[in-house]
Design a protein around this motif. Structure first.
Motif, short mmCIF file in Angstrom:
data_model
loop_
_atom_site.label_atom_id
_atom_site.label_comp_id
_atom_site.label_asym_id
_atom_site.label_seq_id
_atom_site.Cartn_x
_atom_site.Cartn_y
_atom_site.Cartn_z
N THR A 91 0.82 -1.23 0.00
CA THR A 91 0.00 0.00 0.00
C THR A 91 0.85 1.27 0.00
O THR A 91 0.62 2.17 -0.80
CB THR A 91 -0.93 0.00 1.23
OG1 THR A 91 -0.15 -0.29 2.41
CG2 THR A 91 -2.03 -1.03 1.05
N ARG A 92 1.85 1.37 0.93
CA ARG A 92 2.72 2.55 0.96
C ARG A 92 4.11 2.09 1.42
O ARG A 92 4.21 1.28 2.34
CB ARG A 92 2.17 3.64 1.90
CG ARG A 92 0.84 4.24 1.47
CD ARG A 92 0.41 5.40 2.35
NE ARG A 92 1.20 6.61 2.09
CZ ARG A 92 1.15 7.70 2.84
NH1 ARG A 92 0.38 7.73 3.92
NH2 ARG A 92 1.87 8.78 2.55
N PRO A 93 5.19 2.61 0.81
CA PRO A 93 6.52 2.01 1.03
C PRO A 93 7.37 2.62 2.14
O PRO A 93 8.34 2.01 2.59
CB PRO A 93 7.21 2.27 -0.31
CG PRO A 93 6.61 3.57 -0.78
CD PRO A 93 5.18 3.56 -0.31
N CYS A 161 3.51 18.91 9.04
CA CYS A 161 2.59 17.82 8.76
C CYS A 161 1.69 17.57 9.97
O CYS A 161 1.43 18.47 10.76
CB CYS A 161 3.36 16.56 8.36
SG CYS A 161 2.29 15.33 7.59
N ASN A 162 1.21 16.33 10.09
CA ASN A 162 0.41 15.97 11.27
C ASN A 162 0.98 14.70 11.86
O ASN A 162 1.02 13.66 11.19
CB ASN A 162 -1.07 15.76 10.90
CG ASN A 162 -1.85 15.18 12.08
OD1 ASN A 162 -2.08 13.97 12.14
ND2 ASN A 162 -2.21 16.03 13.04
N ALA A 163 1.47 14.84 13.09
CA ALA A 163 1.95 13.68 13.84
C ALA A 163 1.16 13.69 15.15
O ALA A 163 1.72 13.64 16.24
CB ALA A 163 3.45 13.75 14.07
N GLY A 164 -0.14 13.77 14.99
CA GLY A 164 -1.02 13.87 16.15
C GLY A 164 -1.84 12.62 16.35
O GLY A 164 -1.48 11.53 15.88
N LEU A 166 -4.43 11.83 14.95
CA LEU A 166 -4.91 11.31 13.66
C LEU A 166 -3.84 10.51 12.93
O LEU A 166 -4.15 9.72 12.04
CB LEU A 166 -5.38 12.47 12.78
CG LEU A 166 -6.68 13.16 13.22
CD1 LEU A 166 -6.88 14.45 12.43
CD2 LEU A 166 -7.88 12.23 13.04
N ALA A 167 -2.58 10.71 13.29
CA ALA A 167 -1.48 9.97 12.64
C ALA A 167 -1.14 8.70 13.41
O ALA A 167 -0.27 7.94 13.03
CB ALA A 167 -0.25 10.86 12.54
N THR A 168 -1.83 8.54 14.54
CA THR A 168 -1.59 7.37 15.42
C THR A 168 -2.98 6.83 15.76
O THR A 168 -3.97 7.23 15.15
CB THR A 168 -0.87 7.84 16.70
OG1 THR A 168 -1.71 8.77 17.39
CG2 THR A 168 0.46 8.52 16.35
N VAL A 238 8.65 17.21 15.21
CA VAL A 238 7.95 16.54 14.11
C VAL A 238 7.88 15.04 14.37
O VAL A 238 8.55 14.52 15.26
CB VAL A 238 8.67 16.81 12.76
CG1 VAL A 238 8.68 18.28 12.43
CG2 VAL A 238 10.08 16.22 12.77
N GLY A 239 7.11 14.35 13.55
CA GLY A 239 7.02 12.89 13.64
C GLY A 239 8.05 12.25 12.74
O GLY A 239 9.00 12.89 12.30
N ALA A 240 7.82 10.97 12.45
CA ALA A 240 8.75 10.24 11.56
C ALA A 240 8.01 9.07 10.95
O ALA A 240 7.05 8.55 11.52
CB ALA A 240 9.96 9.75 12.34
N ALA A 250 13.26 9.75 7.83
CA ALA A 250 12.30 10.07 6.76
C ALA A 250 11.04 10.60 7.39
O ALA A 250 10.51 10.00 8.34
CB ALA A 250 12.00 8.84 5.92
N ASN A 251 10.58 11.71 6.92
CA ASN A 251 9.34 12.30 7.37
C ASN A 251 8.73 13.07 6.21
O ASN A 251 9.29 13.12 5.12
CB ASN A 251 9.58 13.19 8.60
CG ASN A 251 8.29 13.53 9.33
OD1 ASN A 251 7.50 12.65 9.68
ND2 ASN A 251 8.06 14.80 9.53
N LYS A 252 7.56 13.67 6.46
CA LYS A 252 6.85 14.36 5.40
C LYS A 252 7.75 15.34 4.63
O LYS A 252 8.57 16.04 5.25
CB LYS A 252 5.67 15.12 6.01
CG LYS A 252 4.75 15.82 5.05
CD LYS A 252 4.28 14.95 3.90
CE LYS A 252 3.71 13.66 4.36
NZ LYS A 252 3.62 12.62 3.31
#
Ligand SMILES: CSC[C@H]1O[C@H](OP(=O)(O)O)[C@H](O)[C@@H]1O
Length: 349
Positions: A91-93, A161-164, A166-168, A238-240, A250-252
């Motif tokens: 689906t996503r790499p 980006c969003n590492a909130g 909604l990202a978890t 930021v997230g990762a 790697a992040n957004k």
């Protein structure tokens, strides 16, 4: 039958219900997954997005697959579960949590299938997916506790980006650090990068933080340097999606630019991520696959055409921040500082 409810997803009556993040913040629409193919579509089409949320969705996808195939004989069941794992893995790499979750679910089949009936296997897989989701929430709170200590009362934090939540599954990683600092009694303000082209910052981070009553200012991505220059930013968090064994992250797309700007202005650059985002098999950032997405994500702004139809587009969804631009990696096990290769090795030994 297991139950789980987080901001991004709910598991109830053997169904995965996702908030369709493509429509936020203007509409709250839900997407129901009753089979693994729907879970795969939800990841690929970014109905759900964010590394830990993708991992949890894939885990529930495997549980849905098992319920779908557990009336087959054992050999057929195993074959169909292998196919489901392969399909979900395509689906996503970039976000390693996807593969971490799929491996954790599939190794349960490998370990237990010999001594269990397929329907018993389904119950076990459902429990494991619920565990992954519940653990994620607790992990994010621990990240928040550890990271919140790095922020000072009165700080203004730049997010990208969003590492909130909604990202978890809920609470978030980078936004978890902000929530953790506030819950410890600190007054924290946020400048949120809009994060073109998908606008996770403008649409999702702003939606989350304003619901929490957190002082939030939206900026376009090209304003980040100037707000730093004007002394408005005390830290970047930021997230990762994948952290390599040497700390390259790697992040957004746009995170690398923010990191270069933070270095220029002497502003700490924090990465907030669970251990499941750290991939010790990926030696450096050069080895991280970078997803390229549909060109219309750049040509259109929320379905509104802005440019010439036939203009060429380059649309990498992520970039890699080299470890020398990162101040610290905030995890549920503590704050990792340079030298990242040595300290990550110690963490995973
Ligand atoms: C907490 S991981 C969030 C991470 O995932 C986002 O990417 P996407 O929205 O494309 O899934 C972005 O890189 C966030 O930092």
């Amino acid at each position: 039958m297991g139950k789980l409810k987080g901001m991004s997803m709910e598991w109830i009556d053997n169904k995965l219900i996702l908030i369709d993040q493509r429509y936020l913040p203007l509409e709250e629409i839900f997407f129901e997954c009753t089979n693994y193919k729907q879970a795969a579509i939800s990841i690929k089409d970014m109905i759900v997005r964010g590394a830990p949320a993708i991992g949890a969705t894939a885990a529930f996808g495997m549980a849905l697959a098992s319920f779908e195939f557990d009336s087959e004989d054992k050999q057929n069941y195993i074959k169909k579960m292998q196919n489901a794992k392969i399909e979900l893995s395509k689906t996503r790499p970039t976000a390693v949590n996807l593969f971490w979750a799929l491996n954790r679910m599939y190794s349960l089949i490998e370990d237990k299938i010999e001594n269990l009936e397929t329907k018993e296997m389904s119950i076990l897989l459902e429990k494991e997916a619920v565990n992954i989701a519940k653990e994620d929430i607790e992990i994010n709170k621990a990240i928040g506790l550890n990271g919140g200590k790095l922020l000072n009362d009165g700080d203004t934090v730049l997010t990208h980006c969003n590492a909130g939540a909604l990202a978890t599954v809920d609470y978030g990683t980078a936004l978890g650090v902000i929530r953790g600092a506030i819950e410890s009694g600190k007054n924290i303000k946020v400048y949120a990068d809009e994060t073109r082209p998908y606008l996770q910052g403008a649409r999702l981070t702003v939606w989350e933080l304003m619901q929490d009553g957190i002082d939030t200012t939206l900026i376009s991505d090209n304003m980040a340097g100037w707000v730093m220059n004007q002394g408005k930013i005390d830290a970047v968090v930021v997230g990762a999606d994948r952290i390599a064994a040497n700390g390259d992250t790697a992040n957004k797309i746009g995170t690398y630019s923010v990191a270069v700007l933070a270095k220029r202005h002497g502003i700490p650059m924090y990465i907030a991520a669970p251990l499941s985002t750290i991939d010790m098999k990926t030696k450096t950032g050069e080895d991280i696959p970078i997803e390229e997405r549909n060109h219309d994500e750049v040509r259109l702004c929320h379905k509104i055409k802005m440019v010439m139809d036939n203009v060429k587009v380059f649309n990498p969804s992520f970039d890699v921040t080299p470890n020398d631009l990162i101040t610290a990696i905030i995890t549920e096990k503590g704050v990792i500082k340079p030298p990242f290769d040595e300290n990550l090795k110690k963490l995973f030994k």
